[in-house]
Design a protein around this motif. Structure first.
Motif, short mmCIF file in Angstrom:
data_model
loop_
_atom_site.label_atom_id
_atom_site.label_comp_id
_atom_site.label_asym_id
_atom_site.label_seq_id
_atom_site.Cartn_x
_atom_site.Cartn_y
_atom_site.Cartn_z
N GLY A 182 0.81 -1.22 0.00
CA GLY A 182 0.00 0.00 0.00
C GLY A 182 0.84 1.26 0.00
N ASP A 183 1.94 1.25 0.77
CA ASP A 183 2.83 2.41 0.82
C ASP A 183 3.42 2.71 -0.56
OD1 ASP A 183 2.41 2.50 3.57
OD2 ASP A 183 4.11 1.19 3.96
N ALA A 184 3.85 1.64 -1.25
CA ALA A 184 4.45 1.82 -2.57
C ALA A 184 3.46 2.41 -3.56
CB ALA A 184 4.97 0.48 -3.09
N VAL A 185 2.20 1.96 -3.50
CA VAL A 185 1.18 2.50 -4.40
C VAL A 185 0.86 3.96 -4.06
CG1 VAL A 185 -1.22 2.30 -5.16
CG2 VAL A 185 0.18 0.24 -4.91
N VAL A 186 0.75 4.28 -2.78
CA VAL A 186 0.44 5.66 -2.40
C VAL A 186 1.57 6.61 -2.81
CG1 VAL A 186 0.01 7.23 -0.47
CG2 VAL A 186 -1.11 5.01 -0.53
N LEU A 187 2.82 6.17 -2.71
CA LEU A 187 3.93 7.01 -3.18
C LEU A 187 3.81 7.28 -4.68
CD1 LEU A 187 6.93 5.50 -1.18
CD2 LEU A 187 5.98 7.80 -0.94
N GLN A 188 3.39 6.28 -5.45
CA GLN A 188 3.20 6.49 -6.88
C GLN A 188 2.01 7.41 -7.15
OE1 GLN A 188 5.02 5.56 -9.63
NE2 GLN A 188 6.55 4.96 -8.09
N LEU A 189 0.98 7.31 -6.33
CA LEU A 189 -0.16 8.22 -6.46
C LEU A 189 0.26 9.67 -6.20
CD1 LEU A 189 -2.87 6.06 -4.67
CD2 LEU A 189 -2.84 6.65 -7.09
N ALA A 190 1.10 9.86 -5.20
CA ALA A 190 1.61 11.20 -4.90
C ALA A 190 2.40 11.75 -6.09
CB ALA A 190 2.48 11.16 -3.65
N LYS A 191 3.20 10.89 -6.69
CA LYS A 191 4.01 11.29 -7.85
C LYS A 191 3.10 11.65 -9.03
CE LYS A 191 8.02 9.70 -10.51
NZ LYS A 191 9.01 8.60 -10.67
N HIS A 192 2.07 10.85 -9.23
CA HIS A 192 1.14 11.09 -10.35
C HIS A 192 0.40 12.42 -10.18
CE1 HIS A 192 -2.03 10.36 -13.32
NE2 HIS A 192 -2.90 10.69 -12.37
N PHE A 193 -0.18 12.65 -8.99
CA PHE A 193 -1.00 13.85 -8.80
C PHE A 193 -0.16 15.11 -8.65
CE2 PHE A 193 -4.22 10.62 -7.90
CZ PHE A 193 -5.24 11.10 -8.69
N LYS A 194 1.11 14.96 -8.31
CA LYS A 194 2.00 16.12 -8.34
C LYS A 194 2.13 16.65 -9.76
CE LYS A 194 5.15 19.10 -7.08
NZ LYS A 194 4.81 20.30 -6.29
N LYS A 195 2.06 15.73 -10.73
CA LYS A 195 2.19 16.13 -12.14
C LYS A 195 0.86 16.64 -12.70
CE LYS A 195 5.92 12.91 -13.38
NZ LYS A 195 6.27 11.72 -14.21
N VAL A 196 -0.23 15.92 -12.44
CA VAL A 196 -1.49 16.26 -13.11
C VAL A 196 -2.39 17.17 -12.28
CG1 VAL A 196 -1.45 14.08 -14.38
CG2 VAL A 196 -2.74 14.22 -12.24
N ARG A 197 -2.14 17.23 -10.95
CA ARG A 197 -2.91 18.05 -10.00
C ARG A 197 -4.40 17.65 -10.02
NH1 ARG A 197 0.36 22.33 -8.36
NH2 ARG A 197 -1.13 22.54 -6.65
N SER A 198 -5.15 18.19 -9.09
CA SER A 198 -6.56 17.87 -9.01
C SER A 198 -7.31 19.08 -8.45
CB SER A 198 -6.79 16.65 -8.10
OG SER A 198 -6.62 17.01 -6.74
N PRO A 199 -8.61 19.18 -8.74
CA PRO A 199 -9.38 20.34 -8.25
C PRO A 199 -9.41 20.42 -6.72
CG PRO A 199 -10.56 19.18 -9.98
CD PRO A 199 -9.41 18.32 -9.61
N ARG A 200 -9.67 19.28 -6.06
CA ARG A 200 -9.65 19.26 -4.60
C ARG A 200 -8.23 19.02 -4.10
NH1 ARG A 200 -14.89 17.11 -5.55
NH2 ARG A 200 -16.46 18.20 -4.28
N SER A 201 -7.97 19.42 -2.87
CA SER A 201 -6.66 19.17 -2.26
C SER A 201 -6.57 17.71 -1.82
CB SER A 201 -6.46 20.09 -1.05
OG SER A 201 -6.49 21.45 -1.45
N ILE A 202 -5.35 17.20 -1.81
CA ILE A 202 -5.13 15.80 -1.42
C ILE A 202 -4.13 15.75 -0.27
CG2 ILE A 202 -4.37 13.51 -2.15
CD1 ILE A 202 -5.09 14.23 -5.00
N ILE A 203 -4.47 15.01 0.75
CA ILE A 203 -3.55 14.72 1.86
C ILE A 203 -3.05 13.30 1.68
CG2 ILE A 203 -3.34 14.40 4.36
CD1 ILE A 203 -5.70 16.39 4.66
N PHE A 204 -1.74 13.16 1.56
CA PHE A 204 -1.13 11.83 1.48
C PHE A 204 -0.67 11.45 2.89
CE2 PHE A 204 -0.71 13.59 -2.78
CZ PHE A 204 -1.29 12.58 -3.53
#
Length: 422
Positions: free
Chosen positions: A145-167
């Protein structure tokens, strides 16, 4: 035409290269977090510290915002102390990615996993081999799970999202969801050091939890909490259809992982897992047993899931869904000593026994992992809810017939029931 095919070939090659890179990064993260060097990541140990420093290093490299004032490295840590007789101090690791929409950026989605595990095991640790003192690496639980969440953080750092995300990477989950509970309590308090988080937990509109996502079988996963907000089930089912994954939806958001803390705070949740296995909570939960292709599928599914949550035009509502799983031993007078398939991945009628514990009633009678239970005490069984209902009707000290399907053979075992260990 040749130019067109060349462009398509190059595009496909690039996609495959990106996928391979992500898988390689996830594998390296798992191999480090679940290494013998980290000793099972028990809270307040050297392994716990090394694991948290690794995660913080990854978050810093992405230049995500820390949560408190102070030194950059320390700013990602949310320290807490727990325990009555033996005090231990550990931490959650939190980073924030501000949203891009002026109206929605004040609403936050928590994307979380826990990074702790059982250390060396032993009596009272939660190990399924309490007589064995050895490193419990926790590759699936929950380095995956940690490895996937780190990749999610990397992905959304690039594409961003309308709402804020707490990792969020929660500590002391194995000790009773301690880290996630402390986090939500902290969100209720005024703290001038908390500079990049919402003013209170009311601004957290959803929580996505990943726990044990490294052992996908038959393209199957389970998503709990699909009934905790009115639009969640439709989103998950649509994504499942698009991706070709076999996704079992469970309406309630209860269960033995950090999302349960958020449900208790009336925050809608989605909990993703690929289910149990024989290595769960044993020294055998090592990196080589993981399905990294399956983790890639989970990553892609979760990326799109979070994207859709972040783009919902209205704030997700919260629906109180009573627990359907009733997993606490306190509710039952007996135990079979097995972990059922909560995902319903089998295409055969009945409920598959994912893990049958040696020395327990089912195992002693001859039932084995992978058997599909079709009847208990003469009553048919089709899913986890009926399994719980059957258990609630049974009494310790009695012997009952349990009919299973093993391959193409139907077998009836006589199971002598014993009370659960409290």
């Amino acid at each position: 035409m040749r130019i067109k095919y060349c462009i398509l070939f190059l595009a496909l090659t690039l996609v495959l290269q990106v996928h391979a890179q992500k898988q390689d990064e996830m594998k390296k993260a798992v191999e480090y977090l679940a290494s013998q060097e980290l000793g099972g990541r028990y809270p307040a140990t050297i392994g716990d510290t090394l694991a948290s420093e690794f995660i913080v290093g990854e978050l810093r490299s992405l230049k995500l915002k820390p949560i408190v004032k102070g030194k950059k490295k320390k700013g990602y840590f949310h320290d807490f102390t727990y325990g009555k007789t033996e005090k231990r101090t550990t931490h959650n690791i939190i980073a924030v990615l501000p949203g891009t929409d002026k109206r929605l950026r004040n609403e936050y989605i928590v994307v979380g996993s826990h990074y702790d595990h059982l250390g060396l095991g032993g009596e009272g640790s939660g190990s399924r081999r309490p007589d064995t003192i050895a490193v419990h690496p926790g590759a699936d639980d929950n380095a995956s799970g940690d490895a996937v969440v780190l990749q999610l953080a990397k992905h959304f750092k690039k594409v961003r999202s309308p709402r804020s995300i707490i990792f969020a990477f929660f500590g002391a989950e194995e000790q009773g969801l301690v880290g996630s509970k402390f986090f939500l309590e902290w969100m209720n308090k005024e703290d001038e050091k908390r500079i990049n988080l919402p003013a209170n937990k009311k601004n957290i509109v959803a929580m996505v939890n990943l726990d044990m996502v490294g052992r996908m079988r038959d393209n199957a996963m389970s998503v709990s909490g699909t009934g905790t907000s009115s639009g969640f089930k439709a989103i998950v089912e649509n994504l499942a259809e698009q991706t070709g994954l076999h996704v079992t939806c469970i309406a309630d958001g209860y269960g033995p992982s950090d999302h349960a803390s958020f449900v208790a705070a009336e925050i809608p949740v989605l909990f993703l897992t690929t289910g149990g296995h024989m290595e769960y909570h044993t020294p055998g939960d090592v990196p080589s047993t993981l399905n990294y292709d399956g983790m890639q599928q989970t990553l892609e599914f979760t990326q799109e899931l979070i994207t859709r949550l972040a783009e919902m035009p209205e704030t997700p509502d919260y629906i109180n869904v009573p627990s359907s799983q009733k997993m606490s031993h306190a509710k039952f007078k007996v135990t079979l000593g097995l972990m059922p398939d909560v995902m319903g991945a089998s295409d055969k009628p009945g409920l598959r026994a994912d893990i049958v514990v040696a020395g327990k009633p089912a195992h002693n009678a001859g039932i084995r992992s992978g058997d599909i239970i079709q009847e208990i005490d003469g009553k048919p069984l089709k899913d986890i809810e009926e399994y719980m209902e059957r258990l609630s009707e049974l009494k310790a000290g009695t012997t009952i017939p349990v009919k299973v399907l093993r391959g193409e053979e139907t077998i009836v075992f006589q199971v002598h029931l014993t009370p659960p260990i409290r």
